[in-house]
Scaffold this active site. Structure first.
Site, PDB file in Angstrom:
ATOM      1  N   HIS A  78       0.823  -1.210   0.000  1.00  0.00           N
ATOM      2  CA  HIS A  78       0.000   0.000   0.000  1.00  0.00           C
ATOM      3  C   HIS A  78       0.852   1.253   0.000  1.00  0.00           C
ATOM      4  O   HIS A  78       1.978   1.270   0.517  1.00  0.00           O
ATOM      5  CB  HIS A  78      -1.019   0.003   1.142  1.00  0.00           C
ATOM      6  N   ASP A  80      -0.158   4.402   1.135  1.00  0.00           N
ATOM      7  CA  ASP A  80      -0.432   5.399   2.172  1.00  0.00           C
ATOM      8  C   ASP A  80       0.315   5.074   3.459  1.00  0.00           C
ATOM      9  O   ASP A  80       0.777   3.937   3.665  1.00  0.00           O
ATOM     10  CB  ASP A  80      -1.932   5.508   2.441  1.00  0.00           C
ATOM     11  N   ASP A 111       6.401   0.200   6.441  1.00  0.00           N
ATOM     12  CA  ASP A 111       4.946   0.085   6.329  1.00  0.00           C
ATOM     13  C   ASP A 111       4.404   1.194   5.441  1.00  0.00           C
ATOM     14  O   ASP A 111       3.989   2.227   5.934  1.00  0.00           O
ATOM     15  CB  ASP A 111       4.329   0.160   7.735  1.00  0.00           C
ATOM     16  N   GLU A 145      -5.115   1.820   2.889  1.00  0.00           N
ATOM     17  CA  GLU A 145      -5.083   0.668   3.793  1.00  0.00           C
ATOM     18  C   GLU A 145      -5.107   1.082   5.245  1.00  0.00           C
ATOM     19  O   GLU A 145      -5.756   0.436   6.080  1.00  0.00           O
ATOM     20  CB  GLU A 145      -3.835  -0.183   3.496  1.00  0.00           C
ATOM     21  N   GLU A 146      -4.409   2.159   5.569  1.00  0.00           N
ATOM     22  CA  GLU A 146      -4.260   2.559   6.963  1.00  0.00           C
ATOM     23  C   GLU A 146      -5.561   3.058   7.586  1.00  0.00           C
ATOM     24  O   GLU A 146      -5.643   3.204   8.807  1.00  0.00           O
ATOM     25  CB  GLU A 146      -3.181   3.637   7.095  1.00  0.00           C
ATOM     26  N   ASP A 171       0.650 -10.332   0.838  1.00  0.00           N
ATOM     27  CA  ASP A 171       0.597  -8.942   1.284  1.00  0.00           C
ATOM     28  C   ASP A 171       1.614  -8.741   2.392  1.00  0.00           C
ATOM     29  O   ASP A 171       2.322  -9.679   2.793  1.00  0.00           O
ATOM     30  CB  ASP A 171      -0.829  -8.626   1.768  1.00  0.00           C
ATOM     31  N   HIS A 415       4.217   2.440  12.898  1.00  0.00           N
ATOM     32  CA  HIS A 415       3.148   3.292  13.443  1.00  0.00           C
ATOM     33  C   HIS A 415       3.644   4.108  14.640  1.00  0.00           C
ATOM     34  O   HIS A 415       2.834   4.758  15.304  1.00  0.00           O
ATOM     35  CB  HIS A 415       1.908   2.479  13.848  1.00  0.00           C
TER      36      HIS A 415
END
Length: 442
Positions: A78, A80, A111, A145-146, A171, A415
């Site tokens: 992803h 984002d 990520d 996705e986030e 994934d 994160h």
């Protein structure tokens, strides 16, 4: 310092702050536009040779035609990223993509722009060699996705409309995880074969409210506080699902000697192993059961006002074997107060368990062994949510694995602050995707 071309490509994408938000009005769409333009500039062969379908606002779905379309493969990532906490003590600018101590630092390196660039670079290399994959290869790069957005859902709809039934989907998720378990020295090539469901509920208690000088017993805040404590003190039953049993069986030869019999016989000794995991702390306990985390609270708007409505948000991760219905029933029973209303804000069941004893899993496993001979490949239950959960509707073999070495500190930085990926580890990840594509079955 001389920077290799693939590393420079990752730096270029990390420097574009594609932060997603549930409120579309707060999304900087210009940043996403810049990223898509930069991706096309960096990977020209990919855009020239592959068929592109745009999905969602900024999602990309590529088809690389193979010698056969009998067993198509989907490689996912992803575009984002999550927001940056400006008060967090980042050692280096979060969107600087600077190289220090042999690593690229920045939001999205792990990520999940590392996977975006690694997949794209592997395809670019193979195209330069005139390579044709044995099977159709689809690249699905989501853009939201986030925030549990719709790009992946639309990608699945596109594939469904075209009659594509993937043989294999890969994934983000697992990794070559160092310090994964106490006492286990080799890293674990952790392959997520399922993921917990994500469900959020709100507890709400309403009342008359009033002046703080004349409080009544059992007002909304007191009832809510009691409900939260009851939930905290009433965990759901613990058990060990089949992937975790297999994980421990594979780790057993590398465990401290006293633990080897317990881990090697995990199937027969499930109750004892379950108790040991629960006792070992919150991280290991989360491997055994559905979890409840009270994350948001709201009540009175002022210190001298009694709340007329008190609310608490609970984030729930639904374990394989439990259902959302089971979870809500458990909450109602644990709270035992009809004045506490439970509203489901979003719900998601645990994903089906993908096989870990067939050709598709063995392809991932053997490619790990080839590129990361020091690692122990093993299935596991993923705690977080990925876009791949949507693909379980069209594919029985959905796996979650990013081919990068990650220390415990690196995994904790996802994160959070100080997210970074080793330069050599990133380059090896490109090799992993390339070898996987080269080894697709005919």
């Amino acid at each position: 310092m001389v920077v290799s071309e693939p590393v420079a490509k990752l730096q270029a994408l990390v420097r574009i702050p594609t932060v997603s938000d549930r409120d579309q009005a707060l999304v900087d769409t210009a940043a996403f536009d810049r990223l898509l333009a930069e991706h096309e500039r960096l990977f020209p062969r990919l855009y020239d040779a592959l068929e592109l379908t745009r999905v969602g606002s900024h999602g990309l779905l590529f088809r690389w035609a193979g010698a056969s379309d009998d067993q198509p493969v989907v490689l996912m990532a992803h575009l984002d990223v999550v927001p940056v906490d400006e008060s967090a003590p980042w050692q280096h600018p979060p969107f600087g993509a600077e190289i220090h101590d042999g690593a690229i630092w920045g939001r999205g390196t792990l990520d999940d722009k590392g996977c975006v660039v690694a997949i794209s670079e592997a395809v670019e290399r193979l195209l330069a060699q005139g390579f044709t994959p044995a099977q159709d290869v689809w690249l699905s790069f989501g853009s939201d996705e986030e925030v549990s957005g719709t790009a992946a859902v639309e990608a699945v709809a596109e594939l469904t409309g075209r009659g594509v039934e993937p043989w294999l989907v890969i994934d983000e998720g697992g990794a070559i995880a160092g310090q994964a378990f106490p006492g286990i020295k080799p890293p674990v090539g952790a392959i997520g074969v399922t993921e917990k469901g994500t469900t959020s509920v709100e507890l709400r208690v309403d009342g008359r409210g009033g002046h703080a000088s004349t409080p009544a017993r059992n007002g909304p805040t007191a009832r809510l506080a009691r409900a939260i404590l009851k939930v905290d003190r009433a965990p759901m039953p613990a058990s060990i699902p089949a992937p975790t049993v297999e994980l421990f069986r594979r780790l057993a030869p590398h465990a401290p000697r006293p633990l080897r019999p317990l881990m090697a016989n995990a199937e027969r000794l499930r109750p004892a192993l379950t108790r040991a995991l629960v006792a070992a702390g919150p991280e290991s306990a989360a491997m055994t059961r559905t979890t409840f985390a009270t994350t948001t609270l709201s009540g009175s708007p002022a210190l001298n006002v009694i709340a007329s409505s008190a609310r608490a948000g609970i984030n729930i991760r639904v374990m394989v074997g439990d259902t959302v219905s089971d979870v809500i029933a458990h909450l109602r029973k644990a709270i035992g107060d009809k004045q506490v209303e439970i509203e489901i804000l979003e719900q998601g069941e645990a994903s089906p368990v993908s096989p870990f004893d067939d050709e598709a899993f063995r392809l991932i496993e053997s490619t790990i062994v080839e590129l990361f001979p020091e690692a122990i490949p093993a299935p596991y239950v993923m705690m977080a949510a990925t876009d791949s959960r949507h693909f379980t509707a069209i594919c029985p073999r959905v796996y979650r694995f990013a081919p990068f070495r990650m220390s415990q500190a690196q995994r904790q930085a996802i994160h959070s602050y100080d997210e970074h990926i080793g330069v050599d580890d990133f380059l090896l990840g490109i090799d992993w995707y390339q070898r996987l594509i080269e080894r697709l079955p005919t």
